[in-house]
Design a protein around this motif. Structure first.
Motif, PDB file in Angstrom:
ATOM      1  N   UNK A  35       0.833  -1.201   0.000  1.00 11.91           N
ATOM      2  CA  UNK A  35       0.000   0.000   0.000  1.00 11.91           C
ATOM      3  C   UNK A  35       0.873   1.258   0.000  1.00 11.91           C
ATOM      4  N   UNK A  36       0.269   2.361  -0.427  1.00  9.71           N
ATOM      5  CA  UNK A  36       0.967   3.647  -0.420  1.00  9.71           C
ATOM      6  C   UNK A  36       0.122   4.734   0.250  1.00  9.71           C
ATOM      7  N   UNK A  37      -0.854   4.316   1.074  1.00 11.08           N
ATOM      8  CA  UNK A  37      -1.777   5.281   1.684  1.00 11.08           C
ATOM      9  C   UNK A  37      -1.472   5.513   3.169  1.00 11.08           C
ATOM     10  N   UNK A  38      -0.197   5.378   3.561  1.00 10.06           N
ATOM     11  CA  UNK A  38       0.160   5.512   4.969  1.00 10.06           C
ATOM     12  C   UNK A  38      -0.069   6.926   5.486  1.00 10.06           C
ATOM     13  N   UNK A  39      -0.383   7.006   6.779  1.00  8.69           N
ATOM     14  CA  UNK A  39      -0.523   8.280   7.463  1.00  8.69           C
ATOM     15  C   UNK A  39       0.827   8.775   7.976  1.00  8.69           C
ATOM     16  N   UNK A  40       1.716   7.817   8.296  1.00  8.83           N
ATOM     17  CA  UNK A  40       3.028   8.124   8.854  1.00  8.83           C
ATOM     18  C   UNK A  40       4.004   7.086   8.332  1.00  8.83           C
ATOM     19  N   UNK A  41       5.261   7.506   8.108  1.00  9.32           N
ATOM     20  CA  UNK A  41       6.254   6.553   7.610  1.00  9.32           C
ATOM     21  C   UNK A  41       7.648   6.919   8.124  1.00  9.32           C
ATOM     22  N   UNK A  42       8.476   5.897   8.284  1.00 11.41           N
ATOM     23  CA  UNK A  42       9.893   6.045   8.594  1.00 11.41           C
ATOM     24  C   UNK A  42      10.700   5.293   7.549  1.00 11.41           C
ATOM     25  N   UNK A  43      11.818   5.852   7.148  1.00 10.51           N
ATOM     26  CA  UNK A  43      12.721   5.190   6.215  1.00 10.51           C
ATOM     27  C   UNK A  43      13.906   4.619   6.980  1.00 10.51           C
ATOM     28  N   UNK A  44      14.204   3.343   6.714  1.00  8.81           N
ATOM     29  CA  UNK A  44      15.290   2.655   7.413  1.00  8.81           C
ATOM     30  C   UNK A  44      16.225   1.994   6.411  1.00  8.81           C
TER      31      UNK A  44
END
Length: 267
Positions: free
Chosen positions: A157-166
């Motif tokens: 999915x690409x509908x996230x409310x919040x994201x972190x890149x690791x």
């Protein structure tokens, strides 16, 4: 201290604050952990090491099957997912006990060959009460056949409310393996991971990805009561991942090409 029964395992450990703090340091956090502090959810993974003699290890660095996990003739192991219930926080610096039982062991024919599924149940107790109950799903499969095409992986999915890149370099994978006493060579032995098990690099630990999602979930929810996760495809150490959170408590890991790495649900 272990039971003799091959279908049960009992381990006791004092939950050393230094180990929890070392893990947080490996994640780039400067939290201090002292005796008496509440441990973060899933940090029991750092304890209850099952240390075995070298002669008792399989080719992959894990303890040989045939004990609590039956030998079903398939060499490649992966942590496929799990379900956790958190009843009360574990306390650093105090004695805790983990009881493990074999819940199920089954085989079936998959699209790329035979598969074996093993479910282990863990209960972690401290101070006379159950603090964590966990169901751990493992899958075993044959060595890869280069002539058999890999099945298609769904897109995330690409509908996230919040994201972190690791990003996950080999140092972080080594430190997590060391802190959890996980000898699985796919996480630190590049030649083995590539030439024997057919991966494109070192494999990022499934429980490490689940742990990072749980830390996001706890920040979003305040208190984490339940967490369920399922591994969909492996992530390599040379790849950057996006860890995503949606308002309904679903969370997931997306690979750099958009593929689904892991799905999860937090409450």
């Amino acid at each position: 201290m272990n039971h003799d029964s091959p279908a049960a395992l009992r381990q006791s450990d004092v939950l050393d604050p230094a180990r929890a703090q070392a893990f947080l340091t490996a994640l780039g956090r400067d939290d201090e952990v002292s005796a008496g502090d509440a441990l973060l959810p899933f940090f029991h993974q750092l304890y209850f090491w099952d240390a075995q003699l070298p002669s008792a290890l399989g080719r992959d660095g894990h303890p040989k099957v045939g004990g609590i996990i039956p030998d079903m003739g398939l060499p490649r192991r992966m942590w496929a997912g799990g379900q956790l219930e958190f009843f009360s926080p574990l306390c650093a610096g105090e004695l805790a006990t983990k009881n493990t039982t074999l819940k199920a062991a089954t085989t079936k024919q998959g699209r790329t060959g035979p598969l074996a599924f093993v479910t282990l149940c863990h209960e972690v107790t401290q101070g006379g009460k159950v603090c964590v109950r966990e169901s751990q799903d493992l899958v075993y499969r044959e060595d890869p056949d280069p002539t058999v095409p890999m099945p298609a992986v769904p897109m995330a999915r690409t509908d996230e409310m919040f994201a972190e890149t690791w990003s996950f370099d080999s140092t972080l994978l080594f430190r997590y393996s060391a802190l959890t006493f996980n000898g699985h060579r796919i996480h630190y032995d590049l030649d083995y991971a590539r030439d024997v098990e057919g991966y494109g690099g070192l494999v990022v630990h499934g429980p490490l990805l689940a742990q990072l999602l749980m830390l996001i979930a706890e920040r979003q929810l305040g208190t984490l009561k339940r967490f369920t996760f399922r591994a969909v495809s492996p992530l390599m150490h040379i790849e950057t991942a996006t860890l995503c959170w949606a308002r309904d408590g679903t969370c997931w890991v997306r690979g750099p090409d958009g593929r689904q790495i892991m799905t999860a649900k937090a409450e």
